[in-house]
Design a protein around this motif. Structure first.
Motif, mmCIF file in Angstrom:
data_model
loop_
_atom_site.group_PDB
_atom_site.id
_atom_site.type_symbol
_atom_site.label_atom_id
_atom_site.label_comp_id
_atom_site.label_asym_id
_atom_site.label_seq_id
_atom_site.Cartn_x
_atom_site.Cartn_y
_atom_site.Cartn_z
ATOM 1 N N LEU A 1 -7.389 8.685 -2.615
ATOM 2 C CA LEU A 1 -7.938 7.424 -3.132
ATOM 3 C C LEU A 1 -9.430 7.318 -2.858
ATOM 4 C CD1 LEU A 1 -5.073 4.988 -2.188
ATOM 5 C CD2 LEU A 1 -5.762 5.715 -4.472
ATOM 6 N N PRO B 1 0.797 -1.222 0.000
ATOM 7 C CA PRO B 1 0.000 0.000 0.000
ATOM 8 C C PRO B 1 0.831 1.273 0.000
ATOM 9 C CG PRO B 1 -0.112 -1.077 2.131
ATOM 10 C CD PRO B 1 0.638 -1.992 1.227
ATOM 11 N N LYS C 1 7.736 1.415 -0.230
ATOM 12 C CA LYS C 1 8.215 0.681 -1.410
ATOM 13 C C LYS C 1 9.282 1.462 -2.177
ATOM 14 C CE LYS C 1 4.124 0.715 -3.243
ATOM 15 N NZ LYS C 1 3.407 1.442 -2.171
ATOM 16 N N GLY D 1 3.497 1.195 -8.033
ATOM 17 C CA GLY D 1 2.551 2.037 -7.306
ATOM 18 C C GLY D 1 1.628 1.163 -6.459
HETATM 19 O O1 LIG Z 1 -2.506 3.160 -4.039
HETATM 20 C C1 LIG Z 1 -2.716 3.713 -5.150
HETATM 21 O O2 LIG Z 1 -3.736 3.476 -5.821
HETATM 22 C C2 LIG Z 1 -1.689 4.652 -5.680
HETATM 23 C C3 LIG Z 1 -0.444 4.708 -5.091
HETATM 24 C C4 LIG Z 1 0.623 5.613 -5.553
HETATM 25 O O3 LIG Z 1 1.901 4.998 -5.403
HETATM 26 P P1 LIG Z 1 2.627 4.770 -3.963
HETATM 27 O O4 LIG Z 1 2.095 3.494 -3.397
HETATM 28 O O5 LIG Z 1 4.082 4.702 -4.274
HETATM 29 O O6 LIG Z 1 2.274 5.957 -3.115
HETATM 30 C C5 LIG Z 1 0.407 6.010 -7.020
HETATM 31 O O7 LIG Z 1 0.645 4.919 -7.900
HETATM 32 C C6 LIG Z 1 -0.998 6.494 -7.250
HETATM 33 O O8 LIG Z 1 -1.175 7.678 -6.514
HETATM 34 C C7 LIG Z 1 -2.047 5.464 -6.873
#
Ligand SMILES: O=C(O)C1=C[C@@H](OP(=O)(O)O)[C@@H](O)[C@H](O)C1
Ligand SMILES: Nc1ncnc2c1ncn2[C@@H]1O[C@H](COP(=O)(O)OP(=O)(O)O)[C@@H](O)[C@H]1O
Ligand SMILES: [Mg+2]
Length: 178
Positions: A133, A11, A16, A81
């Motif tokens: 989100l 998440p 990560k 992501g």
């Molecule tokens: O959980 C998600 O849906 C998302 C996480 C983000 O990456 P990080 O996990 O590196 O923050 C990025 O890909 C986008 O904002 C969507």
């Protein structure tokens, strides 16, 4: 020694990007970030702006196409992501992305950076590059956490441990397998 690549999943805010940078450096491998490459391919637009323009469905499609290109590259480290296992249906509801999970399964050793729900909620990140989100982030997490478990080849539980300890665990576990 095979040159299988590694993909980090988990998440938002699990760490990560930070961990995969250090891990790639230790292995002297190329690091590829799905988020950074998607932004770059979109002419430098931040993810927030891509989502504003194309919706989450557009972003998930870009993510799939990008993963198709990078998942099969040999000996790279991929920083995914947080929504790499997500697709959205016509009314915007999230579901498990079988197509992206299949790419990871076939081509990568996938490492899930696990954190507790409480830890993640206490650190939910507010940044101009991370679009919101959902109002109920806990519900998002509870829906997605089993998906990471399902897709993971290896679960790295970082509870009470720092990034360097996590990296040492990975280097030890994969010492003859990478
Ligand atoms: O959980 C998600 O849906 C998302 C996480 C983000 O990456 P990080 O996990 O590196 O923050 C990025 O890909 C986008 O904002 C969507
Ligand atoms: N173990 C850690 N200790 C302190 N700060 C951390 C740690 N891991 C990540 N961070 C910080 O938390 C934020 C999110 O980390 P990041 O690696 O971007 O997570 P992700 O890519 O999973 O969303 C960053 O600002 C990063 O500097
Ligand atoms: Mg990241």
């Amino acid at each position: 020694m095979t040159l299988r690549n590694f993909a980090f999943i988990g998440p938002r805010g699990a760490g990560k990007s930070r961990l995969s940078r250090k891990f790639a450096k230790r292995l002297d491998r190329l690091l590829l970030s799905t988020d950074t490459l998607i932004s770059y391919e979109a002419g430098g637009l931040p993810i927030r702006d891509i989502v504003a323009a194309e919706g989450w469905a557009g972003f998930r499609e870009r993510e799939y196409r990008l993963l198709e290109k990078v998942a099969g590259m040999p000996a790279v480290v991929i920083d995914c992501g947080g929504g790499i296992l997500v697709d959205v249906d016509a009314d915007g509801s999230e579901y498990f992305s079988e197509r992206k999970a299949a790419l990871l399964r076939e081509k990568c050793t996938t490492i899930y950076l696990k954190r507790s729900v409480q830890w993640l909620l206490s650190r939910e990140l507010d940044s101009s590059h991370r679009p919101t989100l959902a109002a109920d982030y806990e519900a998002v997490l509870r829906r997605r956490l089993p998906w990471y478990e399902k897709a993971a080849d290896y679960v790295l539980d970082l509870s009470g441990r720092d990034v360097n300890e996590g990296i040492e665990e990975l280097l030890f576990h994969f010492r003859d397998k990478s």
